[in-house]
Every structure is written in C-alpha cells, then in structure tokens.
Design an enzyme around this catalytic site. Sequence first.
Site, mmCIF file in Angstrom:
data_model
loop_
_atom_site.group_PDB
_atom_site.id
_atom_site.type_symbol
_atom_site.label_atom_id
_atom_site.label_comp_id
_atom_site.label_asym_id
_atom_site.label_seq_id
_atom_site.Cartn_x
_atom_site.Cartn_y
_atom_site.Cartn_z
ATOM 1 C CB THR A 67 -0.861 0.060 1.276
ATOM 2 O OG1 THR A 67 0.036 0.035 2.407
ATOM 3 C CG2 THR A 67 -1.835 -1.110 1.359
ATOM 4 C CG MET A 71 7.509 0.602 2.359
ATOM 5 S SD MET A 71 9.109 0.076 3.001
ATOM 6 C CE MET A 71 9.491 -1.260 1.846
ATOM 7 C CG HIS A 133 5.514 26.126 0.116
ATOM 8 N ND1 HIS A 133 4.238 25.842 0.552
ATOM 9 C CD2 HIS A 133 5.392 26.814 -1.044
ATOM 10 C CE1 HIS A 133 3.369 26.323 -0.328
ATOM 11 N NE2 HIS A 133 4.040 26.925 -1.295
HETATM 12 C C1 RB5 Z 1 2.597 -6.991 3.239
HETATM 13 O O1 RB5 Z 1 1.607 -7.973 3.145
HETATM 14 C C2 RB5 Z 1 1.952 -5.630 3.392
HETATM 15 O O2 RB5 Z 1 1.423 -5.488 4.670
HETATM 16 C C3 RB5 Z 1 2.956 -4.531 3.100
HETATM 17 O O3 RB5 Z 1 3.454 -4.694 1.811
HETATM 18 C C4 RB5 Z 1 2.442 -3.103 3.164
HETATM 19 O O4 RB5 Z 1 1.280 -2.956 2.415
HETATM 20 C C5 RB5 Z 1 2.347 -2.502 4.500
HETATM 21 O O5 RB5 Z 1 1.980 -1.340 4.679
#
Ligand code: RB5
Length: 145
Positions: A67, A71, A133
């Site tokens: 998603t 990250m 900014h």
């Molecule tokens: C992995 O299944 C999924 O949780 C990861 O890729 C990500 O989407 C986490 O935020």
Amino acid sequence: MRVLLGSDHGGLRLKREIKQLLEEMGVSYEDAGCHGEESVDYPDYARPVAERVASGEFDFGILICGTGIGMSIAANKVKGVRCAVVSDEYSARMSREHNNANVLALGERVIGPDLARSIVRAWLSTDFAGGRHGRRVEKIRALEG
Ligand code: RB5
C-alpha cells in the site's frame, strides 16, 4: 541525482518497473532490497533507505510495499526524512513543491505501473518552491527535536 530504492515482497514487481523507468530517464539508482519473493518485514527496508537519504548519501528514496503506508510510517520515524505516500500525479508534484518530500512511498496493490511511472516522473522533476513552504518545512523539522 542519486536515488535509493527499497521494497518488501509486496512491492517487488513495481520496483522492477520503476528501475526500468529510472534507466530510461538516465537516473542513477541503487536497490537496497528486498531481492526475492519471500515474505519480509517492510521496516527492515524502509529504515536503511530513510537513513541513507537523511545522511545525504542519496538525494531521494523510493519505497514500495503493498500500500505504501507501512513504508511511509516507518520512513517518517527517521529524523530528516519527509516521506509522502502518493497515488496521484498532482500529490506527487505537491509533495516536492510544498513539502520538500525526500522519500516517495508507493503501493503496488493500489496503483498500476503506468500511473506509478507518471508519479515517479513528476516527483523527480519537481523542485521545492521554498519561500513560505520553507518556513513550514522548518516547523516540521522543529518537531523532530
Ligand atoms: C505486506 O503484506 C503488506 O502489509 C505490506 O506490503 C504493506 O502494504 C504494509 O503497509
């Protein structure tokens, strides 16, 4: 310009697409992993990318998971990192122009490869506007203590 890429297993295929794009654009990059299909933990890849961008070793980072959310949450824990999770071109441009984002997070399960390519092109070709900014980004920096 030097870009550091990272993904978990959920972002591996889109990362390959983005690597191809960077090659077409003549942008120098390194891939900090992961390199295989097995299930891994996204913070293990977000952390080194975020730290190496924050240290100045790389100009930008691009992190890809299912998603983009995990990250981005992890990368934003690293001081000096402003990571934006983006799924449209306008936000990609604004995250550079207004927020001076230095890490981009994408979700392979959210956007298709063509949109991802447009987002990365827009993101890498937009400069920070500075001015008011800059003052706001400084206030974000102040939150880091
Ligand atoms: C992995 O299944 C999924 O949780 C990861 O890729 C990500 O989407 C986490 O935020």
